[in-house]
Design a protein around this motif. Structure first.
Motif, short mmCIF file in Angstrom:
data_model
loop_
_atom_site.label_atom_id
_atom_site.label_comp_id
_atom_site.label_asym_id
_atom_site.label_seq_id
_atom_site.Cartn_x
_atom_site.Cartn_y
_atom_site.Cartn_z
N THR A 1 0.86 -1.19 0.00
CA THR A 1 0.00 0.00 0.00
C THR A 1 0.90 1.24 0.00
O THR A 1 2.10 1.13 -0.17
N GLY A 2 0.29 2.42 0.20
CA GLY A 2 1.06 3.66 0.16
C GLY A 2 0.85 4.36 -1.16
O GLY A 2 0.16 3.84 -2.05
N SER A 3 1.44 5.54 -1.32
CA SER A 3 1.21 6.27 -2.58
C SER A 3 1.99 5.66 -3.74
O SER A 3 1.55 5.73 -4.89
N THR A 4 3.13 5.04 -3.46
CA THR A 4 3.99 4.55 -4.55
C THR A 4 3.28 3.54 -5.47
O THR A 4 3.36 3.70 -6.69
N PRO A 5 2.61 2.50 -4.95
CA PRO A 5 2.05 1.50 -5.87
C PRO A 5 0.76 1.93 -6.58
O PRO A 5 0.25 1.17 -7.41
N LEU B 1 7.14 -3.93 -3.43
CA LEU B 1 7.56 -3.18 -2.24
C LEU B 1 7.69 -1.69 -2.53
O LEU B 1 8.15 -1.30 -3.61
N GLY B 2 7.31 -0.86 -1.55
CA GLY B 2 7.70 0.54 -1.55
C GLY B 2 8.88 0.64 -0.59
O GLY B 2 9.41 -0.37 -0.12
N ILE B 3 9.28 1.84 -0.29
CA ILE B 3 10.35 2.03 0.70
C ILE B 3 10.04 3.31 1.48
O ILE B 3 9.56 4.29 0.90
N GLY B 4 10.26 3.27 2.79
CA GLY B 4 10.04 4.46 3.59
C GLY B 4 11.22 5.41 3.44
O GLY B 4 12.32 4.98 3.04
N SER B 5 11.03 6.67 3.78
CA SER B 5 12.15 7.61 3.70
C SER B 5 13.23 7.22 4.71
O SER B 5 14.39 7.62 4.59
N GLY C 1 14.08 4.07 5.07
CA GLY C 1 14.61 2.79 4.58
C GLY C 1 13.80 1.58 4.99
O GLY C 1 14.23 0.45 4.78
N HIS C 2 12.61 1.80 5.58
CA HIS C 2 11.83 0.61 5.96
C HIS C 2 11.23 -0.08 4.73
O HIS C 2 11.02 0.57 3.70
N ILE C 3 10.98 -1.39 4.84
CA ILE C 3 10.15 -2.09 3.87
C ILE C 3 9.01 -2.71 4.65
O ILE C 3 9.21 -3.26 5.72
N ALA D 1 1.07 10.91 8.58
CA ALA D 1 0.09 11.79 9.24
C ALA D 1 -0.77 12.52 8.22
O ALA D 1 -1.91 12.89 8.51
N ARG D 2 -0.24 12.68 6.99
CA ARG D 2 -1.00 13.39 5.97
C ARG D 2 -2.34 12.72 5.64
O ARG D 2 -3.23 13.36 5.12
N PHE D 3 -2.46 11.43 5.96
CA PHE D 3 -3.70 10.72 5.66
C PHE D 3 -4.72 10.79 6.82
O PHE D 3 -5.84 10.34 6.69
N GLY E 1 12.23 12.74 -1.98
CA GLY E 1 12.16 12.33 -0.57
C GLY E 1 12.71 10.92 -0.33
O GLY E 1 13.00 10.56 0.81
N LYS E 2 12.84 10.13 -1.40
CA LYS E 2 13.33 8.75 -1.26
C LYS E 2 14.79 8.63 -1.69
O LYS E 2 15.36 7.54 -1.64
N ALA E 3 15.40 9.74 -2.15
CA ALA E 3 16.74 9.65 -2.75
C ALA E 3 17.79 9.12 -1.76
O ALA E 3 18.63 8.30 -2.13
P1 PGA Z 1 4.72 5.73 0.21
O1 PGA Z 1 5.16 4.80 1.41
O2 PGA Z 1 4.56 4.84 -0.98
O3 PGA Z 1 3.43 6.34 0.64
O4 PGA Z 1 5.82 6.72 0.01
C1 PGA Z 1 6.10 3.79 1.18
C2 PGA Z 1 6.46 3.11 2.49
O5 PGA Z 1 6.40 3.75 3.55
O6 PGA Z 1 6.83 1.93 2.44
#
Ligand code: PGA
Length: 255
Positions: free
Chosen positions: A36-40, A131-135, A137-139, A166-168, A201-203
């Motif tokens: 889930t999240g905005s990425t997928p 998978l997405g990735i948190g800023s 580095g979480h998966i 929190a934006r959600f 933000g993910k760089a």
């Molecule tokens: P995001 O979250 O797709 O909303 O950026 C990704 C994540 O936290 O794994």
């Protein structure tokens, strides 16, 4: 591990959707690990298009989602149950019996986590995990410091993750503090991984994941050990990488 850098988020999404569609076409009873999240969101939009316009058939597809907030009911607009039905499942011909999402309302959470792991094994294991990735580095919700061999369990969310999410919610107090998440070991058991990221933000997280040492402090770095992992990102998420990476997968043509 293959790193692919696309110009835009739309191209990242199309690439990921095509990879997943390919798994489904080759094996109609594909076992998909979803995120889930905005990425997928773009990936799901493209999968819906492939279903509606090109007949991609989800009727036998089995899905397992990575995570869910503890305490949110399935109809809560911020629950991952709600997210998955709104953004993918209700638009394709999936059988609801084949959908698995961790139950954040389970009375016996450790028991539920064991059951979830068993269901993945019973289904035959994940063919591909998105998978997405948190800023940070979480998966999934495997926050920095998580055991790299962990299985499905409850995790306390990192303050950074709560702020990012929190934006959600209406305010910080409403952001859940705990989540059920597949473990890093569970994710690594998937036969294929596709990790996506977009935006500046993910760089930092992407630079560490691709070029840094493997460490529990950046859980996504474990992907370096997976025999079949693709990291597909847009230019902005790849901005801090120091090496050159292609825009297309390398194809080895054997004569
Ligand atoms: P995001 O979250 O797709 O909303 O950026 C990704 C994540 O936290 O794994």
């Amino acid at each position: 591990m293959e790193v692919i850098i696309k110009e835009t988020y739309e191209e990242v999404s199309k690439f990921a959707a095509e990879l997943i569609a390919d798994v489904i076409r080759r094996k109609p009873r594909a076992i998909l690990g979803l995120a889930t999240g905005s990425t997928p969101l773009g990936t799901y939009k493209e999968l819906i298009r492939l279903h509606k316009e090109e007949g991609l058939d989800f009727s036998r597809t089995v899905t397992f989602n990575l995570d869910e907030y503890v305490g949110l009911t399935h109809d809560h607009p911020q629950s991952y149950h709600y997210f998955m039905w709104e953004n993918l499942f209700k638009h394709v011909n999936i059988n609801s019996k084949n959908v698995h999402i961790p139950d954040g309302t389970a009375k016996d959470i450790p028991g539920f986590c064991r059951w979830y792991e068993e269901q993945i094994v019973k289904a035959g294991g994940l063919d591909i995990q998105l998978l997405g990735i948190g800023s940070n580095g979480h998966i999934a919700f495997n926050e920095p410091g998580s055991s790299l061999g962990s299985r499905t369990r409850v995790k306390t969310l990192d303050e950074k993750t709560r702020q990012d999410n929190a934006r959600f919610f209406r305010n910080m107090n409403e952001v859940p503090k705990y989540a059920i998440t597949m473990g890093i070991g569970t994710i690594m058991d998937a036969r294929q991984l596709i990790l996506l990221a977009n935006g500046a933000g993910k760089a930092d997280a992407i630079q560490k994941t691709v070029e840094g040492p493997i460490t529990a402090m950046v859980p996504a770095t474990i992907v370096q050990l997976h025999p079949k992992a693709t990291i597909c990102i847009d230019k902005a998420a790849g901005a801090k990488l120091t090496k050159e990476y292609p825009a297309e997968p390398r194809v080895l043509v054997l004569s």
